[in-house]
Design an enzyme around this catalytic site. Structure first.
Site, PDB file in Angstrom:
ATOM      1  N   SER A  28      69.426  25.822  62.435  1.00  0.00           N
ATOM      2  CA  SER A  28      69.159  25.914  61.402  1.00  0.00           C
ATOM      3  C   SER A  28      69.505  27.558  61.092  1.00  0.00           C
ATOM      4  O   SER A  28      69.233  27.836  59.529  1.00  0.00           O
ATOM      5  CB  SER A  28      67.784  25.470  60.828  1.00  0.00           C
ATOM      6  OG  SER A  28      67.243  26.265  61.826  1.00  0.00           O
ATOM      7  N   HIS A 161      74.788  10.939  16.619  1.00  0.00           N
ATOM      8  CA  HIS A 161      75.408   9.799  16.470  1.00  0.00           C
ATOM      9  C   HIS A 161      77.122  10.604  16.654  1.00  0.00           C
ATOM     10  O   HIS A 161      78.126   9.781  16.329  1.00  0.00           O
ATOM     11  CB  HIS A 161      75.673   8.259  16.373  1.00  0.00           C
ATOM     12  CG  HIS A 161      74.312   7.797  15.669  1.00  0.00           C
ATOM     13  ND1 HIS A 161      74.255   6.683  16.788  1.00  0.00           N
ATOM     14  CD2 HIS A 161      73.359   7.540  15.183  1.00  0.00           C
ATOM     15  CE1 HIS A 161      72.569   6.051  15.858  1.00  0.00           C
ATOM     16  NE2 HIS A 161      72.622   6.924  15.225  1.00  0.00           N
ATOM     17  N   SER A 282      94.847  29.572  30.566  1.00  0.00           N
ATOM     18  CA  SER A 282      95.872  28.459  31.260  1.00  0.00           C
ATOM     19  C   SER A 282      96.819  28.651  31.911  1.00  0.00           C
ATOM     20  O   SER A 282      97.893  30.082  31.361  1.00  0.00           O
ATOM     21  CB  SER A 282      96.498  27.075  30.019  1.00  0.00           C
ATOM     22  OG  SER A 282      97.413  26.540  30.605  1.00  0.00           O
ATOM     23  N   LYS A 288      96.449  28.659  24.798  1.00  0.00           N
ATOM     24  CA  LYS A 288      94.697  28.178  25.866  1.00  0.00           C
ATOM     25  C   LYS A 288      93.825  28.971  26.275  1.00  0.00           C
ATOM     26  O   LYS A 288      94.263  29.999  26.381  1.00  0.00           O
ATOM     27  CB  LYS A 288      95.212  27.384  27.471  1.00  0.00           C
ATOM     28  CG  LYS A 288      95.582  26.044  26.743  1.00  0.00           C
ATOM     29  CD  LYS A 288      94.770  25.126  25.904  1.00  0.00           C
ATOM     30  CE  LYS A 288      94.028  24.372  26.862  1.00  0.00           C
ATOM     31  NZ  LYS A 288      94.586  23.666  27.760  1.00  0.00           N
ATOM     32  N   GLU A 295      81.747  24.779  30.685  1.00  0.00           N
ATOM     33  CA  GLU A 295      82.616  23.679  31.483  1.00  0.00           C
ATOM     34  C   GLU A 295      81.883  23.241  32.623  1.00  0.00           C
ATOM     35  O   GLU A 295      81.275  22.601  33.577  1.00  0.00           O
ATOM     36  CB  GLU A 295      83.573  23.632  31.351  1.00  0.00           C
ATOM     37  CG  GLU A 295      84.193  23.180  29.807  1.00  0.00           C
ATOM     38  CD  GLU A 295      85.901  23.235  30.231  1.00  0.00           C
ATOM     39  OE1 GLU A 295      86.816  21.877  30.093  1.00  0.00           O
ATOM     40  OE2 GLU A 295      86.388  24.226  30.398  1.00  0.00           O
ATOM     41  N   TYR A 322      54.820  16.567  60.725  1.00  0.00           N
ATOM     42  CA  TYR A 322      56.123  17.378  61.227  1.00  0.00           C
ATOM     43  C   TYR A 322      57.238  16.437  62.275  1.00  0.00           C
ATOM     44  O   TYR A 322      56.607  15.919  62.613  1.00  0.00           O
ATOM     45  CB  TYR A 322      56.356  19.072  61.007  1.00  0.00           C
ATOM     46  CG  TYR A 322      57.870  19.722  61.836  1.00  0.00           C
ATOM     47  CD1 TYR A 322      58.197  20.856  60.226  1.00  0.00           C
ATOM     48  CD2 TYR A 322      58.414  19.270  62.555  1.00  0.00           C
ATOM     49  CE1 TYR A 322      59.349  20.837  60.383  1.00  0.00           C
ATOM     50  CE2 TYR A 322      59.785  19.682  62.787  1.00  0.00           C
ATOM     51  CZ  TYR A 322      59.967  20.487  61.706  1.00  0.00           C
ATOM     52  OH  TYR A 322      61.136  21.576  61.424  1.00  0.00           O
ATOM     53  N   GLN A 327      64.070  20.022  58.836  1.00  0.00           N
ATOM     54  CA  GLN A 327      65.472  20.995  58.510  1.00  0.00           C
ATOM     55  C   GLN A 327      65.516  20.938  57.101  1.00  0.00           C
ATOM     56  O   GLN A 327      66.920  21.821  56.416  1.00  0.00           O
ATOM     57  CB  GLN A 327      65.708  20.863  59.863  1.00  0.00           C
ATOM     58  CG  GLN A 327      66.488  22.832  60.149  1.00  0.00           C
ATOM     59  CD  GLN A 327      66.774  22.707  61.559  1.00  0.00           C
ATOM     60  OE1 GLN A 327      66.243  22.362  62.351  1.00  0.00           O
ATOM     61  NE2 GLN A 327      68.703  22.695  62.440  1.00  0.00           N
ATOM     62  N   LYS A 330      66.595  22.719  52.825  1.00  0.00           N
ATOM     63  CA  LYS A 330      66.593  24.049  53.224  1.00  0.00           C
ATOM     64  C   LYS A 330      68.208  24.095  52.458  1.00  0.00           C
ATOM     65  O   LYS A 330      67.993  25.310  51.329  1.00  0.00           O
ATOM     66  CB  LYS A 330      66.914  25.049  54.611  1.00  0.00           C
ATOM     67  CG  LYS A 330      65.288  25.399  54.732  1.00  0.00           C
ATOM     68  CD  LYS A 330      65.442  26.201  56.354  1.00  0.00           C
ATOM     69  CE  LYS A 330      64.031  25.406  56.500  1.00  0.00           C
ATOM     70  NZ  LYS A 330      63.570  23.860  57.016  1.00  0.00           N
TER      71      LYS A 330
HETATM   72  N1  ARG Z   1      64.455  25.208  62.080  1.00  0.00           N
HETATM   73  C1  ARG Z   1      63.329  24.504  61.789  1.00  0.00           C
HETATM   74  C2  ARG Z   1      62.992  23.681  60.291  1.00  0.00           C
HETATM   75  O1  ARG Z   1      63.740  23.919  59.066  1.00  0.00           O
HETATM   76  C3  ARG Z   1      61.837  24.955  61.958  1.00  0.00           C
HETATM   77  C4  ARG Z   1      60.961  24.372  62.362  1.00  0.00           C
HETATM   78  C5  ARG Z   1      61.109  23.911  64.204  1.00  0.00           C
HETATM   79  N2  ARG Z   1      59.730  23.103  64.460  1.00  0.00           N
HETATM   80  C6  ARG Z   1      59.814  22.199  65.482  1.00  0.00           C
HETATM   81  N3  ARG Z   1      58.762  21.558  65.973  1.00  0.00           N
HETATM   82  N4  ARG Z   1      61.212  21.545  65.869  1.00  0.00           N
HETATM   83  O2  ARG Z   1      62.410  23.208  60.138  1.00  0.00           O
END
Ligand code: ARG
Length: 464
Positions: A28, A161, A282, A288, A295, A322, A327, A330
């Site tokens: 990441s 309307h 344009s 234009k 837009e 987790y 990941q 993000k």
């Molecule tokens: N790059 C990971 C994320 O964005 C960080 C956490 C990774 N944790 C793990 N147990 N692999 O979530």
């Protein structure tokens, strides 16, 4: 970006190197490196707390803080080599620290995990962005309110309307937009409360055996407190969803404003002039002048609605705690922040320079029988029940359509065909000024009310 054969963070358990594609696939760092400052800030606080509770020595803490400071400088100077093999921003920085200060660098990760670390980083990052976006929102509101004050008695047709309904003032219309943004601001502030809580200390999922002081870390990082439950701490992304939802609402509002600006700037409406520097031409049609900014803002609302759906879907099937799925939070979040910031900036820069074409707006309000309701109210004041007066005015409008005359353009004798209670004083209610000024109550379109509403709106901004 460099790639290595092994990952020292978990090399001990593994007998072969990660597949080169899998390494890239699971990394990441290309996108989470934008959180380097928050990652360092979190690590400095963590090391400071570990020293307070006796896990690190003061000398170790100082070495760590010094090393992290140098890494920050390196990153900002473009002298940092990010490595895909080190997967993410957290491991890149930790590895660089160890390279710089040796064995003490390896102690920084004591009592934490990347799971609580990443949750902390995102919260720190998003808190800063919410503050920036709130500032941009305020700037846009300032511009809108100022313009509204100047346009308090500019008359335009109000629509339902998209058909001419009743005359309103342009200032009143602009303040309607301001109300939407006022709620948007409140939503951002509200979601900030749930962003601003410290998850660090949850470690991987169950907490840690070290005698950590989470309240102290929270205080060091400016959080309002620490999260209650370690399992929830590492897996919760509600705050990101709430933020994206608030962002989606802002974009929905900006998209509605955009739609009106595009319509108003067209030759058909011709209500406003947008500054040239916010438009483009344009390459083929020399005449234009395209309203590209509104837009594009209208178009960008789509991707942000999409990010909200991505994040909700990302979370819906995840068991505690987790999971690597997280990941994927993000990129939608960062893209939401970037595009929302861009849209707010463009609007805040452009709005104060929108020029109303007062004569055209007025002409448009004169057409389309916009004072028909005023005539009906006039008849009610003369003793006619409202349903009957509605019918009478309907006939008068029908006559106007056939004869090509608006109500205010008819002779008294023509109006009297529809009711002999109509007298000379009718013309004062059929004027546009009479119509808007009569709506003289809290929330109404009368210029006096618009001026007062703009003043209250400014006072609210000053209290922020
Ligand atoms: N790059 C990971 C994320 O964005 C960080 C956490 C990774 N944790 C793990 N147990 N692999 O979530």
């Amino acid at each position: 970006m460099s790639t290595d054969k092994t990952n020292s963070a978990w090399g001990g358990r593994f007998s072969e190197a990660t597949d080169a594609f899998v390494q890239r696939f699971t990394a990441s760092v290309e996108f989470d490196q934008r959180m380097y400052a928050q990652d360092i800030q979190g690590s400095v606080a963590h090391a400071t707390m570990l020293t307070k509770v006796g896990v690190l020595t003061e000398a170790e803490r100082d070495e760590i803080i010094q090393g992290l400071g140098e890494i920050k400088t390196d990153i900002e100077a473009g002298n940092f080599e990010w490595s895909i093999a080190l997967e993410d921003v957290h491991m890149n920085i930790e590895a660089a620290l160890t390279k710089k200060i040796g064995i003490t660098g390896k102690k920084l990760h004591t009592g934490r995990s990347r799971n609580d670390q990443v949750a902390t980083d995102i919260r720190l990052y998003l808190r800063g962005e919410v503050d920036h976006l709130s500032g941009e929102l305020t700037r846009l509101q300032q511009g809108l309110i100022e313009l509204a004050s100047k346009e308090a008695d500019t008359i335009m047709p109000g629509f339902t309307h998209l058909q001419t309904a009743q005359p309103v003032t342009f200032g009143h219309h602009l303040l309607a937009w301001n109300e939407m943004l006022e709620r948007d601001f409140a939503r951002l502030q509200d979601c900030r409360k749930r962003i601003n809580v410290l998850p660090l200390g949850a470690a991987a999922l169950a907490g840690t055996t070290y005698p950590i002081d989470r309240e102290y870390t929270a205080q060091l990082l400016g959080f309002d407190g620490a999260t209650e439950n370690s399992l929830d701490s590492v897996s919760d992304r509600d705050f990101a969803i709430e933020f994206t939802s608030a962002a989606a609402l802002i974009m929905m509002h900006l998209s509605r404003f955009s739609e009106e600006l595009v319509l108003w700037a067209s030759a058909q409406f011709n209500f406003i002039d947008l500054p040239d520097r916010f438009c483009t031409g344009s390459s083929i049609m020399p005449q234009k002048k395209n309203p590209d900014v509104p837009e594009l803002v209208r178009g960008k609302s789509g991707r942000i609605f999409g990010h909200l759906m991505s994040l909700l879907t990302l979370m819906k099937g995840q068991p505690l705690a987790y999971n690597k799925d997280n990941q994927e939070d993000k990129e939608p979040l960062f893209d939401t922040v970037d595009n929302l910031a861009g849209c707010l900036r463009a609007f805040a820069d452009m709005m104060p320079h929108v020029v109303s074409k007062k004569e055209v707006m007025r002409e448009a309000a004169l057409r389309g029988f916009s004072t028909a309701t005023d005539l009906a109210d006039y008849l009610v004041r003369k003793g006619v029940p409202f349903r009957d007066s509605h019918e009478i005015v309907g006939s008068a409008v029908g006559y106007g359509v056939k004869s090509g005359k608006d109500l205010g353009e008819m002779e008294l004798s023509e109006l009297q065909q529809f009711g002999d209670m109509i007298t000379q004083d009718v013309f004062s209610v059929l004027t546009l000024e009479g119509s808007v000024s009569a709506r003289d109550h809290l929330g109404g379109t009368a210029p006096k009310q618009v001026t007062a509403a703009a003043k209250r709106a400014t006072e609210r901004l000053l209290k922020r």
